[in-house]
Design an enzyme around this catalytic site. Structure first.
Site, mmCIF file in Angstrom:
data_model
loop_
_atom_site.group_PDB
_atom_site.id
_atom_site.type_symbol
_atom_site.label_atom_id
_atom_site.label_comp_id
_atom_site.label_asym_id
_atom_site.label_seq_id
_atom_site.Cartn_x
_atom_site.Cartn_y
_atom_site.Cartn_z
ATOM 1 N N LEU A 273 -6.523 -0.410 -4.592
ATOM 2 C CA LEU A 273 -7.762 0.298 -4.918
ATOM 3 C C LEU A 273 -8.974 -0.335 -4.236
ATOM 4 O O LEU A 273 -9.276 -1.512 -4.461
ATOM 5 C CB LEU A 273 -7.950 0.311 -6.434
ATOM 6 C CG LEU A 273 -9.165 1.080 -6.970
ATOM 7 C CD1 LEU A 273 -9.139 2.536 -6.538
ATOM 8 C CD2 LEU A 273 -9.223 0.975 -8.495
ATOM 9 N N HIS A 274 -9.680 0.460 -3.405
ATOM 10 C CA HIS A 274 -10.832 -0.067 -2.676
ATOM 11 C C HIS A 274 -11.727 1.046 -2.163
ATOM 12 O O HIS A 274 -11.297 2.190 -1.988
ATOM 13 C CB HIS A 274 -10.377 -0.928 -1.495
ATOM 14 C CG HIS A 274 -9.688 -0.155 -0.402
ATOM 15 N ND1 HIS A 274 -8.392 0.311 -0.525
ATOM 16 C CD2 HIS A 274 -10.120 0.231 0.836
ATOM 17 C CE1 HIS A 274 -8.049 0.953 0.584
ATOM 18 N NE2 HIS A 274 -9.080 0.933 1.430
ATOM 19 N N PHE A 275 -12.976 0.680 -1.922
ATOM 20 C CA PHE A 275 -13.970 1.522 -1.259
ATOM 21 C C PHE A 275 -14.409 0.825 0.031
ATOM 22 O O PHE A 275 -14.347 -0.393 0.140
ATOM 23 C CB PHE A 275 -15.222 1.711 -2.133
ATOM 24 C CG PHE A 275 -15.022 2.520 -3.377
ATOM 25 C CD1 PHE A 275 -15.385 3.853 -3.430
ATOM 26 C CD2 PHE A 275 -14.493 1.924 -4.524
ATOM 27 C CE1 PHE A 275 -15.231 4.600 -4.591
ATOM 28 C CE2 PHE A 275 -14.331 2.660 -5.688
ATOM 29 C CZ PHE A 275 -14.701 3.999 -5.715
#
Length: 344
Positions: free
Chosen positions: A184-186
């Site tokens: 999970l990352h932006f």
């Protein structure tokens, strides 16, 4: 290093190049790490041009990123279990960490939770596409797959709000929408050019949801104007995201500062908006294609990194628009009425 913030640090009026404490620390640490060869290549001054047509696409030549970036993971669905054996951000070298992020006010929101869950991280992207290109990794030690959740989205919105630089951007690619790592990352970065989406006209659909149909990548739009909007907008967007996940529709999300969505409220508001765009799009599984650019989040937003010199020189607005339209139009048309029903 730890960076703490609270609701008192939120900024609702921004200017190009204006720097909050968050901007100053991110930019300074990022520059030091670039000088100390923590990246795969020196970014330098990217050759950039603005296509002088309706959509003012920002086109940049970035050959090194195309050649030297980490090989993307192979995926076959937009929801896949986290695989500890494959690369994930918990494996990065300590020199790639900019700082851990701690939202102090979250303790008040969730006093029953253990403090350890607030350890979010900001990392350099070792294959940067622009200045300050970083990876925001919510709950990095929990090793969550690349599927958006309420707290991760809230964190992204709040990170936008602690930056006072209107050039700061955040983006999310789901699996099947060019996410390269199932952790999970932006993506976060600074783009010192104005994008059409910052002022693009939108149409109210229902509730807090608007639609973008004045741009080749058609999608859904939400906004945050004040602190009280954060939780409600996060909930509204997550209704849409959960719908897309259930339908196994890949999606991209882009956050930027921009004009207030409803022009009639602009004078009363007296501030800029955090615009949040959501695109449901055609799935892409497999290795990156051999086109001059891949249609991921920044491309859908009108920022077009190009892989080769010839394409950079010859690309036109129509070339770009065709790819964006092909990626989004049919799916947007198919689900628009269903999305409206979500909020009725």
């Amino acid at each position: 290093m730890k960076f703490s913030y609270s609701e008192d640090d939120f900024v609702f009026r921004t200017d190009p190049g204006k720097k909050s404490l968050f901007d100053e620390q991110l930019r300074e640490i990022w520059k030091v790490k670039m000088t100390n060869d923590c990246f795969r290549y020196q970014l330098g001054n990217l050759q950039t041009k603005i296509l002088q047509d309706k959509f003012q696409f920002v086109v940049q030549l970035n050959i090194k990123r195309a050649i030297e970036r980490r090989t993307p993971q192979m995926v076959s669905d937009i929801v896949m279990p986290f695989d500890h054996e494959k690369f994930h951000f918990g494996k990065v070298n300590e020199k790639e960490i900019i700082f851990r992020i701690q939202p102090e006010h979250w303790y008040e929101l969730k006093p029953e939770d253990n403090m350890e869950i607030y350890k979010h991280a900001l990392l350099i992207n070792v294959s940067p596409l622009e200045f300050g290109h970083s990876l925001l990794v919510p709950y990095i030690d929990k090793c969550l797959p690349q599927v958006l959740n309420f707290d991760a989205l809230r964190l992204a919105i709040e990170i936008m709000l602690i930056s006072s630089d209107s050039y700061f951007k955040l983006g999310f690619n789901s699996l099947g929408a060019y996410a390269s790592v199932n952790h999970l990352h932006f993506h976060a970065y600074y783009l010192n050019y104005n994008l059409y989406l910052e002022s693009a006209p939108v149409t109210h659909l229902i509730g807090r949801c608007f639609t973008l149909t004045s741009f080749p990548s058609e999608g859904f739009v939400f906004e945050v104007l004040q602190k009280e909007d954060i939780s409600e907008v996060t909930s509204s967007v997550m209704e849409l995201i959960n719908f897309l996940v259930e339908k196994r529709l890949p999606h991209n999300i882009f956050l930027t500062r921009g004009d207030v969505l409803d022009p009639s409220k602009a004078k009363d508001c007296g501030q800029c908006s955090v615009r949040l765009y959501v695109w449901a799009r055609k799935a892409y599984y497999g290795a990156k294609n051999d086109l001059s650019f891949n249609v991921a989040v920044c491309e859908l937003a009108g920022h077009i990194p190009i892989k080769d010199e010839e394409s950079f020189q010859s690309i036109t607005e129509e070339d770009i628009s065709t790819h964006l339209r092909d990626t989004c139009h049919n799916i947007f048309t198919d689900i628009k009425d269903d999305v409206k029903k979500l909020y009725e």
